[in-house]
Scaffold this motif. Structure first.
Motif, PDB file in Angstrom:
ATOM      1  N   GLY A 204     -35.439   6.941   9.772  1.00 13.35           N
ATOM      2  CA  GLY A 204     -35.721   6.596   8.380  1.00 13.35           C
ATOM      3  C   GLY A 204     -34.523   5.947   7.730  1.00 13.35           C
ATOM      4  O   GLY A 204     -33.626   5.424   8.398  1.00 13.35           O
ATOM      5  N   ALA A 205     -34.506   6.005   6.407  1.00 18.21           N
ATOM      6  CA  ALA A 205     -33.438   5.379   5.642  1.00 18.21           C
ATOM      7  C   ALA A 205     -32.368   6.397   5.285  1.00 18.21           C
ATOM      8  O   ALA A 205     -32.665   7.560   5.008  1.00 18.21           O
ATOM      9  N   ALA A 206     -31.117   5.945   5.312  1.00 12.87           N
ATOM     10  CA  ALA A 206     -29.994   6.796   4.900  1.00 12.87           C
ATOM     11  C   ALA A 206     -29.843   6.692   3.392  1.00 12.87           C
ATOM     12  O   ALA A 206     -28.989   5.985   2.866  1.00 12.87           O
ATOM     13  N   VAL A 207     -30.711   7.412   2.693  1.00 10.25           N
ATOM     14  CA  VAL A 207     -30.790   7.359   1.238  1.00 10.25           C
ATOM     15  C   VAL A 207     -30.566   8.759   0.679  1.00 10.25           C
ATOM     16  O   VAL A 207     -31.174   9.717   1.162  1.00 10.25           O
ATOM     17  N   PRO A 208     -29.716   8.914  -0.333  1.00  7.95           N
ATOM     18  CA  PRO A 208     -29.554  10.239  -0.952  1.00  7.95           C
ATOM     19  C   PRO A 208     -30.898  10.787  -1.418  1.00  7.95           C
ATOM     20  O   PRO A 208     -31.760  10.049  -1.903  1.00  7.95           O
ATOM     21  N   GLY A 209     -31.069  12.088  -1.269  1.00  6.95           N
ATOM     22  CA  GLY A 209     -32.323  12.715  -1.670  1.00  6.95           C
ATOM     23  C   GLY A 209     -33.305  12.896  -0.537  1.00  6.95           C
ATOM     24  O   GLY A 209     -34.363  13.507  -0.718  1.00  6.95           O
ATOM     25  N   ARG A 210     -32.991  12.399   0.669  1.00  4.99           N
ATOM     26  CA  ARG A 210     -33.888  12.555   1.822  1.00  4.99           C
ATOM     27  C   ARG A 210     -33.584  13.829   2.619  1.00  4.99           C
ATOM     28  O   ARG A 210     -34.159  14.052   3.665  1.00  4.99           O
ATOM     29  N   ASN A 211     -32.618  14.616   2.172  1.00  2.00           N
ATOM     30  CA  ASN A 211     -32.279  15.915   2.770  1.00  2.00           C
ATOM     31  C   ASN A 211     -31.836  15.798   4.228  1.00  2.00           C
ATOM     32  O   ASN A 211     -32.150  16.664   5.054  1.00  2.00           O
ATOM     33  N   LEU A 212     -31.099  14.765   4.540  1.00  2.00           N
ATOM     34  CA  LEU A 212     -30.513  14.668   5.880  1.00  2.00           C
ATOM     35  C   LEU A 212     -29.526  15.804   6.104  1.00  2.00           C
ATOM     36  O   LEU A 212     -29.374  16.299   7.232  1.00  2.00           O
ATOM     37  N   GLU A 213     -28.888  16.249   5.024  1.00  2.00           N
ATOM     38  CA  GLU A 213     -27.959  17.369   5.108  1.00  2.00           C
ATOM     39  C   GLU A 213     -28.649  18.624   5.623  1.00  2.00           C
ATOM     40  O   GLU A 213     -28.076  19.386   6.412  1.00  2.00           O
ATOM     41  N   GLY A 214     -29.880  18.856   5.161  1.00  2.00           N
ATOM     42  CA  GLY A 214     -30.619  20.040   5.578  1.00  2.00           C
ATOM     43  C   GLY A 214     -30.943  20.029   7.059  1.00  2.00           C
ATOM     44  O   GLY A 214     -30.924  21.082   7.723  1.00  2.00           O
ATOM     45  N   ASP A 274     -38.759  15.020  22.015  1.00  2.00           N
ATOM     46  CA  ASP A 274     -39.754  16.098  22.071  1.00  2.00           C
ATOM     47  C   ASP A 274     -40.382  16.399  20.715  1.00  2.00           C
ATOM     48  O   ASP A 274     -41.600  16.543  20.611  1.00  2.00           O
ATOM     49  N   LEU A 275     -39.550  16.510  19.672  1.00  6.24           N
ATOM     50  CA  LEU A 275     -40.028  16.869  18.334  1.00  6.24           C
ATOM     51  C   LEU A 275     -39.471  15.902  17.295  1.00  6.24           C
ATOM     52  O   LEU A 275     -38.254  15.676  17.236  1.00  6.24           O
ATOM     53  N   GLY A 276     -40.352  15.365  16.480  1.00  8.46           N
ATOM     54  CA  GLY A 276     -39.934  14.604  15.300  1.00  8.46           C
ATOM     55  C   GLY A 276     -39.868  15.559  14.123  1.00  8.46           C
ATOM     56  O   GLY A 276     -40.827  16.296  13.863  1.00  8.46           O
ATOM     57  N   ILE A 277     -38.743  15.576  13.403  1.00  4.32           N
ATOM     58  CA  ILE A 277     -38.562  16.577  12.351  1.00  4.32           C
ATOM     59  C   ILE A 277     -38.295  15.926  10.994  1.00  4.32           C
ATOM     60  O   ILE A 277     -37.718  14.846  10.907  1.00  4.32           O
ATOM     61  N   TYR A 278     -38.729  16.628   9.949  1.00  5.55           N
ATOM     62  CA  TYR A 278     -38.456  16.195   8.569  1.00  5.55           C
ATOM     63  C   TYR A 278     -38.691  17.371   7.631  1.00  5.55           C
ATOM     64  O   TYR A 278     -39.734  18.021   7.689  1.00  5.55           O
ATOM     65  N   SER A 279     -37.708  17.640   6.773  1.00  2.33           N
ATOM     66  CA  SER A 279     -37.851  18.676   5.746  1.00  2.33           C
ATOM     67  C   SER A 279     -37.328  18.107   4.438  1.00  2.33           C
ATOM     68  O   SER A 279     -36.169  17.714   4.345  1.00  2.33           O
ATOM     69  N   LEU A 280     -38.203  18.040   3.434  1.00  4.89           N
ATOM     70  CA  LEU A 280     -37.844  17.388   2.183  1.00  4.89           C
ATOM     71  C   LEU A 280     -38.203  18.269   0.987  1.00  4.89           C
ATOM     72  O   LEU A 280     -39.374  18.359   0.606  1.00  4.89           O
ATOM     73  N   PRO A 281     -37.223  18.928   0.367  1.00  2.36           N
ATOM     74  CA  PRO A 281     -37.516  19.680  -0.859  1.00  2.36           C
ATOM     75  C   PRO A 281     -38.061  18.737  -1.934  1.00  2.36           C
ATOM     76  O   PRO A 281     -37.471  17.692  -2.199  1.00  2.36           O
ATOM     77  N   PRO A 282     -39.184  19.070  -2.554  1.00  5.23           N
ATOM     78  CA  PRO A 282     -39.837  18.131  -3.473  1.00  5.23           C
ATOM     79  C   PRO A 282     -39.171  18.089  -4.852  1.00  5.23           C
ATOM     80  O   PRO A 282     -39.438  18.928  -5.706  1.00  5.23           O
ATOM     81  N   GLN A 283     -38.313  17.108  -5.054  1.00  6.21           N
ATOM     82  CA  GLN A 283     -37.705  16.900  -6.366  1.00  6.21           C
ATOM     83  C   GLN A 283     -38.586  16.031  -7.259  1.00  6.21           C
ATOM     84  O   GLN A 283     -38.384  15.976  -8.464  1.00  6.21           O
ATOM     85  N   THR A 284     -39.536  15.313  -6.663  1.00  7.67           N
ATOM     86  CA  THR A 284     -40.458  14.471  -7.413  1.00  7.67           C
ATOM     87  C   THR A 284     -41.871  14.699  -6.884  1.00  7.67           C
ATOM     88  O   THR A 284     -42.064  15.266  -5.800  1.00  7.67           O
ATOM     89  N   ARG A 285     -42.849  14.201  -7.618  1.00  7.01           N
ATOM     90  CA  ARG A 285     -44.221  14.331  -7.127  1.00  7.01           C
ATOM     91  C   ARG A 285     -44.461  13.492  -5.878  1.00  7.01           C
ATOM     92  O   ARG A 285     -45.262  13.845  -5.014  1.00  7.01           O
ATOM     93  N   ASN A 286     -43.780  12.346  -5.774  1.00 12.96           N
ATOM     94  CA  ASN A 286     -43.905  11.544  -4.557  1.00 12.96           C
ATOM     95  C   ASN A 286     -43.448  12.335  -3.338  1.00 12.96           C
ATOM     96  O   ASN A 286     -44.062  12.263  -2.267  1.00 12.96           O
ATOM     97  N   GLN A 287     -42.364  13.073  -3.494  1.00 16.13           N
ATOM     98  CA  GLN A 287     -41.886  13.881  -2.381  1.00 16.13           C
ATOM     99  C   GLN A 287     -42.822  15.047  -2.097  1.00 16.13           C
ATOM    100  O   GLN A 287     -43.077  15.393  -0.940  1.00 16.13           O
ATOM    101  N   ALA A 288     -43.365  15.639  -3.146  1.00 10.88           N
ATOM    102  CA  ALA A 288     -44.299  16.756  -2.958  1.00 10.88           C
ATOM    103  C   ALA A 288     -45.579  16.305  -2.262  1.00 10.88           C
ATOM    104  O   ALA A 288     -46.204  17.089  -1.541  1.00 10.88           O
TER     105      ALA A 288
END
Length: 386
Positions: A204-214, A274-288
Motif C-alpha cells: 500500500g501507500a506509506a501514508v500517516p494514519g495507515r497504522n504501519l506502526e501497529g 502466506d498471509l496478507g495483513i492489515y489493521s486500521l483503527p477507524p479514525q474516520t468513517r472511510n476507515q471504519a
C-alpha cells in the motif's frame, strides 16, 4: 470517430490502481485524455500532466482565507493544481468527463459545457482526513459544499462499496452505483507454505494514519517464526514518512522493506507469501467502512487474510472463509489472530481465496462501470429535443 473522454484525477496516476482500471475500461469506448499528476499511463491516448508540486486543495494564503470565511464557491477552483488543469484543458472539448473524487467535480462542471459527467467519488468525501484538525475545520466544509452543489447535477455517481453509498443517499439524497476496488481475475494458484517462517506481507501507500506502526509492533509481539515484508509506495512527502517507518523497524530482522511494485504486478509478487495483513483503527468513517485495494490484491495473490474489523471486509472474509478478523484494532489483537492460525488453517485459507478469486474479481464491477459509460455516451449522442 471514437468518442473523446477526459479522465481527471488529482493522484499520481500511474500508481493509482482504481484509476488505472478505470482507464483500461474507458479506453474500450474512446480515446482517453488523462489530466493528473505523474507520467502518461499506458491506456491514455493523450496526457495533460499537472506538476506534483501543485496542491490539489486551496492551500495558498488566499485559498486558506477563502476556506476560513466559507467562501466555498470561490475556493473550489482556487487550488494551484486546479488552476493549472484549467490552463491545460482550455479549448478542448470532450464527449464524456470522468471526475475522480470530490475535489475534481467543480473543475469537471466548469469545463463540461453540456458534456455528461461521471463522478467517481471513491469514498466518503466530507470525512476524507477529518483526523487532521486543519482538514476538519477548513477542508471538510468545502467537500460538503462541493457535494451539495455538484452531485445533484452529475449524471452518474459511483462509490467503492454499499456502506459508502448509503452515506451519500442519506446526506445528499443522491443515487450511486457501487464499483468496488476489485481487480481483474489473475490466473494463479496458492503457493504452499515452506518449512521456514510464516510469511506475512502488507502492500500500500506509506501514508500517516495507515497504522504501519501497529503492524511493526505486532511482528515484535509474534516473536520468531514469522516475517513481514512491506511493499510501500512513497507518499507525496518525498518519502519522509516511509523513512520514519523504516527507522521504527530498524533492528528487527524479521521485517523488510522491499521496492514498490507496479499495481498490475502485485498479485504475482505477493503470491509467494502466506498471509496478507492489515489493521486500521477507524479514525474516520472511510476507515471504519474500508474495502481497500489491498484486500482484493491479497485475494488475487491467493493469500490468507487477517484484517481488523470492518463491516465490508469482515463480511467478505467470513462469507468466503478466506481468513480471520481481529478482535480489535490493537497490535496485540493482530498478533494474537496471526498466532492462532496453524499452518493447516493458513493453507486452507489460501485454498479458499483461490476458490473465491473469480467471485471477488472485478468482473461484476466492470460491468457496472461499462453500463455507466454506455449510458452517458448514448445520452451525449442523442439529438437535443425541440
Amino acid at each position: 470517430m471514437r468518442p473523446k473522454i477526459l479522465c481527471i484525477s488529482f493522484s499520481e496516476i500511474t500508481a493509482d490502481s482504481r484509476v488505472l482500471r478505470q482507464l483500461d475500461l474507458l479506453a474500450e469506448f474512446g480515446d482517453v485524455t488523462t489530466l493528473s499528476y505523474g507520467a502518461q499511463p499506458a491506456a491514455a491516448a493523450d496526457h495533460l500532466e499537472v506538476d506534483t508540486k501543485l496542491a490539489s486543495l486551496p492551500q495558498t494564503p488566499l485559498g486558506v482565507a477563502l476556506l476560513a470565511i466559507r467562501w466555498h464557491s470561490k475556493a473550489e477552483l482556487a487550488a494551484p493544481a486546479v488552476q493549472r488543469a484549467l490552463a491545460l484543458v482550455k479549448g478542448r472539448r470532450f464527449d464524456l468527463i470522468v471526475a475522480n473524487e470530490a475535489r475534481a467535480l467543480p473543475l469537471a462542471h466548469y469545463i463540461a459545457g453540456g458534456t455528461p459527467i461521471w463522478g467517481d467519488m471513491h469514498e466518503w468525501a466530507p470525512e476524507e482526513r477529518v483526523q487532521v484538525l486543519s482538514w476538519k475545520l477548513l477542508v471538510a466544509p468545502l467537500m460538503t459544499s462541493i457535494c451539495k452543489r455538484y452531485l445533484p447535477k452529475t449524471e452518474a455517481i459511483s462509490v467503492v462499496n454499499d456502506s459508502i453509498a448509503e452515506l451519500y443517499q442519506e446526506h445528499f439524497s443522491c443515487s450511486t452505483e457501487t464499483v468496488r476496488n476489485a481487480r481483474p481475475y489473475v490466473e494463479l494458484v496458492p503457493e504452499p507454505l515452506t518449512d521456514g517462517p510464516i510469511r506475512l506481507v502488507h502492500s500500500g501507500a506509506a501514508v500517516p494514519g495507515r497504522n504501519l506502526e501497529g503492524m511493526i509492533e505486532a511482528v515484535g509481539l509474534l516473536g520468531p517464526g514469522y516475517t513481514l515484508d512491506f511493499y510501500l509506495i512513497e507518499a507525496r512527502d518525498n518519502g519522509r514518512y516511509l523513512r520514519q517507518i523504516q527507522h521504527l523497524a530498524a533492528g528487527n530482522e524479521q521485517i523488510r522493506f522491499l521496492p514498490s511494485v507496479a499495481p498490475h504486478e502485485l498479485p504475482e509478487v505477493l503470491n509467494d507469501y502466506d498471509l496478507g495483513i492489515y489493521s486500521l483503527p477507524p479514525q474516520t468513517r472511510n476507515q471504519a467502512l474500508m474495502l481497500p485495494n489491498k484486500f482484493f490484491d491479497f485475494v488475487q495473490a491467493r493469500l490468507g487474510i487477517v484484517f481488523s474489523p470492518s463491516p465490508e471486509t469482515s463480511r467478505l472474509i467470513e462469507e468466503h472463509h478466506v481468513g480471520v478478523v481481529t478482535e480489535d484494532f490493537s497490535a496485540g489483537s493482530l498478533a494474537s489472530a496471526i498466532k492462532s492460525l496453524s499452518r493447516d488453517q493458513i493453507w486452507t485459507y489460501k485454498q479458499n481465496t483461490h476458490h473465491a478469486a473469480q467471485a471477488l474479481s472485478s468482473e461484476s464491477d466492470s460491468e457496472v462501470a461499462r453500463g455507466i459509460v454506455r449510458r452517458l455516451l448514448l445520452e451525449r449522442s442523442r439529438p437535443a429535443s425541440r
